[in-house]
Design a protein around this motif. Sequence first.
Motif, mmCIF file in Angstrom:
data_model
loop_
_atom_site.group_PDB
_atom_site.id
_atom_site.type_symbol
_atom_site.label_atom_id
_atom_site.label_comp_id
_atom_site.label_asym_id
_atom_site.label_seq_id
_atom_site.Cartn_x
_atom_site.Cartn_y
_atom_site.Cartn_z
ATOM 1 N N UNK A 280 0.835 -1.201 0.000
ATOM 2 C CA UNK A 280 0.000 0.000 0.000
ATOM 3 C C UNK A 280 0.870 1.251 0.000
ATOM 4 N N UNK A 281 0.483 2.235 -0.790
ATOM 5 C CA UNK A 281 1.249 3.479 -0.874
ATOM 6 C C UNK A 281 1.050 4.357 0.350
ATOM 7 N N UNK A 282 -0.012 4.100 1.114
ATOM 8 C CA UNK A 282 -0.275 4.814 2.361
ATOM 9 C C UNK A 282 -0.703 3.803 3.414
ATOM 10 N N UNK A 283 -0.518 4.102 4.697
ATOM 11 C CA UNK A 283 -0.945 3.167 5.743
ATOM 12 C C UNK A 283 -2.449 2.915 5.634
ATOM 13 N N UNK A 284 -2.874 1.689 5.383
ATOM 14 C CA UNK A 284 -4.302 1.424 5.207
ATOM 15 C C UNK A 284 -5.014 1.197 6.530
#
Length: 404
Positions: A280-284
Motif C-alpha cells: 500500500x502506498x499509504x498506511x491502510x
Amino acid sequence: MRFIFVHGTGVRRERYDELFRWVRRGLEERFQDAEVVPFYWGDTFGSSLDAGGASIPGTATTRGTEDPEEADAAEWLLLLTDPLCELRVLAALGATDDGLAMPGLQSAGERVADDLRKLPRDLSFGSHDDDELTRLLQDTGLLNGYADALDELADSDEFRDAYAVVQDDVSAAELITAVSRAVVALLLAGAGEAVVCTGDERDRMVDLLSGRIGGTARGALLRASGVLLKLGQRLTPQSVLDRKRGEATSAGASAVGDILRYQARGGPLRDHLTQLIAASLEPPVVIGHSLGGIALVDALALAAIRQEPLSVRLLVTVGSQAPFLHELGALAGLPPGATLPPNFPQWLNIYDRRDLLSYLAAPVFPGDPRVTDHEVRSRQPFPVSHSAYWKLGAVYDRIGEALR
C-alpha cells in the motif's frame, strides 16, 4: 483513504461479493476519498470436505438463554427453528374461546385467509423497484424465496387450524401478526447464514406484510408471545441440529473447517495478507471479519515481533475470535499470555453480544491504550447476528470516530 476488507469463515466468492458491496457502501458514504480493497481468500486458503462428510456422527448438547434482554431474540430463535409454532399456539388458545361463528357469514379468520391468498407472489425486482417490501427483500437476499414462503404458509395445517378458530376482529389482528412473523421466519430460516438482515429490517418486513393482509403497524400483542418467550428462554435450535447433524455439519463445514485449516496451515494466508498491506502506498485501515480478524492480528503481531512492523493506520476486527484464541493460548501471532508487541497498531474491536462468535479484546490486554472494544446491536439471534454488522451504520460511525 485506503481500506482493506478481509472476510471470515465459510465465505466463498458469491457471498464475499455481497458482503464487500455492503462494506464498500458503508465506508464510501462516510469517507469521500475511500478506496476499499478486497482481500478474498476463500477459494485459495479455505477448507472443503474431501471425503464428502464421511466423518460426521450425530449428537450435541443444549444450552439455555438467561439474559432478560433476550426476549425479542428468544422468540425469533424459536421462530427460526420452527416458523409455524406461533400459529399452533394461537390455534390451541383459540380452541378454548366461547365465540360462536354466524352461519352463512364469512368469519374473520376466513377473511384473513382470503387476503393472504390474494397477495401477489411475483415481486421480481425491477417491476416493483419503488416498493419498500420488494427493496427490503432484495437487500436482505430473501426476494427469491418470498412466493414459496407465502404458499407454504397458506397451505399449512397450522394456518388452517389457526384461522378456523378466529371469529372476531381482535383475534384476526392477532392472527395477521402471527402470519406475517411466520412468513418472515420461513424466509430467514430458509436462507440461513446467507441472509444479511438486521432486527429492524426483519420487523419492518413484518409490518409491511401485516398491512397488506389487513393489519396495522405491528399488529396486536400476541397471546402466544408469552408462551414462546418461556420456551425460547429454555431452548435453542440445538435439538434440531442434533436430529439433522449430518446435513447441518456438511452445510457449515467450510465455516468450522476454515478455522481449523487456518490454525494448522495459516502461514500462506498471512503471507499474502502481509504482502498486500506492505504494498500500500499509504498506511491502510485494515478490517477483518471473524477469521479475517484473527489473520490480521496474527500478521501484524508477527511482523512487529520480527521488528518489521507493517504500517497500518487502524486495525478493525468485527465479530472476531482473536481475543478468545489468545486467551486460550492458541493465537499464532502471540505466545500464550504475551502482551501486544511495540509497533502494533491501534485496535478497534467491534462485537455484538448476540453474536456467539464475537469476543472482547480489551480485558485480554488490560491497560493497553491501543485496544478498544465497541458494542453494536443488530437485534438478531445467532447466527444471523454474525453477518448483520455490515448493514449497521454504528459500525462505520465508530470506525470514523476512531480515525478522527
